[in-house]
Scaffold this motif. Structure first.
Motif, PDB file in Angstrom:
ATOM      1  N   UNK A   1      24.724  -1.279  13.455  1.00 59.50           N
ATOM      2  CA  UNK A   1      24.705  -2.741  13.095  1.00 59.50           C
ATOM      3  C   UNK A   1      23.585  -3.471  13.721  1.00 59.50           C
ATOM      4  N   UNK A   2      23.198  -2.872  14.924  1.00 53.93           N
ATOM      5  CA  UNK A   2      22.112  -3.775  15.542  1.00 53.93           C
ATOM      6  C   UNK A   2      20.814  -3.260  14.869  1.00 53.93           C
ATOM      7  N   UNK A   3      20.715  -2.114  14.602  1.00 51.70           N
ATOM      8  CA  UNK A   3      19.374  -1.450  14.144  1.00 51.70           C
ATOM      9  C   UNK A   3      19.070  -2.212  12.623  1.00 51.70           C
TER      10      UNK A   3
ATOM     11  N   UNK B   1      16.900   3.161  21.051  1.00 50.26           N
ATOM     12  CA  UNK B   1      16.759   4.340  21.813  1.00 50.26           C
ATOM     13  C   UNK B   1      18.193   4.959  22.000  1.00 50.26           C
ATOM     14  N   UNK B   2      18.538   6.037  21.554  1.00 50.20           N
ATOM     15  CA  UNK B   2      19.800   6.495  22.001  1.00 50.20           C
ATOM     16  C   UNK B   2      20.000   7.887  22.496  1.00 50.20           C
ATOM     17  N   UNK B   3      18.623   8.618  22.861  1.00 47.14           N
ATOM     18  CA  UNK B   3      18.452  10.122  23.140  1.00 47.14           C
ATOM     19  C   UNK B   3      18.486  11.028  22.300  1.00 47.14           C
ATOM     20  N   UNK B   4      18.440  11.996  22.551  1.00 45.49           N
ATOM     21  CA  UNK B   4      17.971  13.127  21.564  1.00 45.49           C
ATOM     22  C   UNK B   4      19.399  13.926  20.757  1.00 45.49           C
ATOM     23  N   UNK B   5      20.543  13.482  21.498  1.00 41.09           N
ATOM     24  CA  UNK B   5      21.673  14.092  20.852  1.00 41.09           C
ATOM     25  C   UNK B   5      22.077  13.255  19.524  1.00 41.09           C
ATOM     26  N   UNK B   6      21.829  12.138  19.278  1.00 37.18           N
ATOM     27  CA  UNK B   6      22.047  11.138  18.238  1.00 37.18           C
ATOM     28  C   UNK B   6      21.107  10.223  17.908  1.00 37.18           C
ATOM     29  N   UNK B   7      20.400   9.906  16.992  1.00 42.82           N
ATOM     30  CA  UNK B   7      19.609   8.846  16.718  1.00 42.82           C
ATOM     31  C   UNK B   7      20.124   7.830  15.480  1.00 42.82           C
ATOM     32  N   UNK B   8      19.672   6.652  15.908  1.00 38.78           N
ATOM     33  CA  UNK B   8      20.308   5.725  14.997  1.00 38.78           C
ATOM     34  C   UNK B   8      19.747   5.762  13.527  1.00 38.78           C
ATOM     35  N   UNK B   9      18.352   6.105  13.481  1.00 39.43           N
ATOM     36  CA  UNK B   9      17.741   5.965  12.483  1.00 39.43           C
ATOM     37  C   UNK B   9      18.247   7.191  11.298  1.00 39.43           C
ATOM     38  N   UNK B  10      18.602   8.242  11.998  1.00 42.15           N
ATOM     39  CA  UNK B  10      18.948   9.395  11.075  1.00 42.15           C
ATOM     40  C   UNK B  10      20.537   9.114  10.640  1.00 42.15           C
ATOM     41  N   UNK B  11      21.346   8.617  11.391  1.00 43.30           N
ATOM     42  CA  UNK B  11      22.487   8.090  11.016  1.00 43.30           C
ATOM     43  C   UNK B  11      22.617   6.983   9.900  1.00 43.30           C
TER      44      UNK B  11
ATOM     45  N   UNK C   1      20.189   6.695   7.636  1.00 40.89           N
ATOM     46  CA  UNK C   1      19.642   7.637   6.504  1.00 40.89           C
ATOM     47  C   UNK C   1      20.686   8.399   5.710  1.00 40.89           C
ATOM     48  N   UNK C   2      21.434   9.057   6.593  1.00 46.42           N
ATOM     49  CA  UNK C   2      22.910   9.717   5.960  1.00 46.42           C
ATOM     50  C   UNK C   2      23.818   9.105   5.216  1.00 46.42           C
TER      51      UNK C   2
END
Length: 288
Positions: free
Chosen positions: A253-255, A274-284, A286-287
């Motif tokens: 929501x923030x992004x 930035x949320x680390x390597x395990x999970x990225x906001x941009x990828x979520x 797009x999915x």
């Protein structure tokens, strides 16, 4: 009409022991007055605009410019402009019979991306504390001399540990302890996880601690899967919130709010959380 309203404006104070005489209000905002706050905002905007016109806009990178005064924050590119701007504002505030409160303000000087502690500013003859001396909190977010979120993330983890131990020591039944966790601790915890740069691995570590106490309070086996606690599709659903899922939803929501912002500076910078390597906001995003 406004002049007549403020002409002869008198007030007095009453305590349990005595009542003061009527006195004329000359400086300040009367409690309960609906016009005074509006007039104050209008007047302070005129003062800030007049002071900001004496200093050139500050360049933020190659494509962004920002006014030296925005949201009551002085932003300049060099020390001389800052001192000149503070001097002009000080004169205007004296003329308008108002005063600054330097103790509630902070100064931060950056050189080559690092905080410079030797430069100090003053207004009204009083020194403005630096962020290195006294960290400041703005809109629920703490800022210190490191300009990083690592200290605040550590403080958040410590708060979680102390809160879980405090609830665990309470002479309550397990279900009531769990209620305190779900409706008191987790809602407060979601705000720092949203505004600070917290990695997904850190959130998973926090959830593991919460799950350990949850199983203990519900008298469940230690090896019970997290799916049994937070599943929404099973026949037996528990009214529990997963801190990891709430963290992901808040970051998305923030992004999206930043991506759809109407602010010109935000559009040009295009910030990415930035949320680390395990999970990225941009990828979520797009999915979905």
């Amino acid at each position: 009409m406004i002049a007549k309203y403020f002409d002869g404006f008198h007030m007095r104070f009453t305590t349990n022991d005595y009542t003061t005489n009527w006195m004329r209000l000359q400086v300040g905002i009367a409690l309960g007055c609906t016009i005074s706050p509006i007039l104050f905002v209008l007047a302070i905007q005129v003062i800030l605009k007049a002071a900001g016109n004496n200093v050139s806009p500050t360049k933020l990178g190659e494509v962004c410019e920002m006014s030296p005064l925005k949201a009551y924050t002085i932003l300049t590119s060099n020390e001389a402009d800052t001192r000149e701007l503070l001097s002009i504002m000080d004169e205007m505030m004296v003329w308008s019979r108002m005063t600054f409160k330097p103790k509630k303000s902070r100064s931060l000087s950056l050189r080559k991306g690092k905080a410079h502690e030797d430069i100090c500013f003053s207004v009204g003859g009083q020194k403005i504390p630096t962020v290195s001396e006294e960290p400041i909190k703005s809109l629920g977010r703490w800022y210190d001399y490191t300009l990083k979120d690592s200290n605040q993330v550590k403080a958040t983890i410590k708060t979680v540990d102390e809160s879980l131990k405090t609830i665990g020591r309470c002479p309550l039944q397990g279900k009531y302890k769990l209620w305190c966790l779900q409706h008191m601790i987790i809602p407060i915890l979601l705000w720092p996880l949203l505004i600070y740069e917290v990695t997904m691995s850190t959130v998973e570590a926090i959830e593991a601690k919460i799950n350990r106490y949850t199983r203990k309070w519900l008298r469940l086996p230690p090896g019970l899967s997290n799916v049994a606690l937070y599943s929404k599709q099973s026949k037996l659903k528990l009214p529990l919130k997963s801190i990891a899922e709430e963290f992901k939803a808040g970051k998305v929501r923030f992004q999206m709010m930043l991506d759809n912002s109407n602010d010109t500076v935000v559009k040009r910078v295009q910030p990415s959380l930035k949320t680390g390597r395990n999970w990225k906001v941009r990828d979520a995003i797009k999915k979905t």
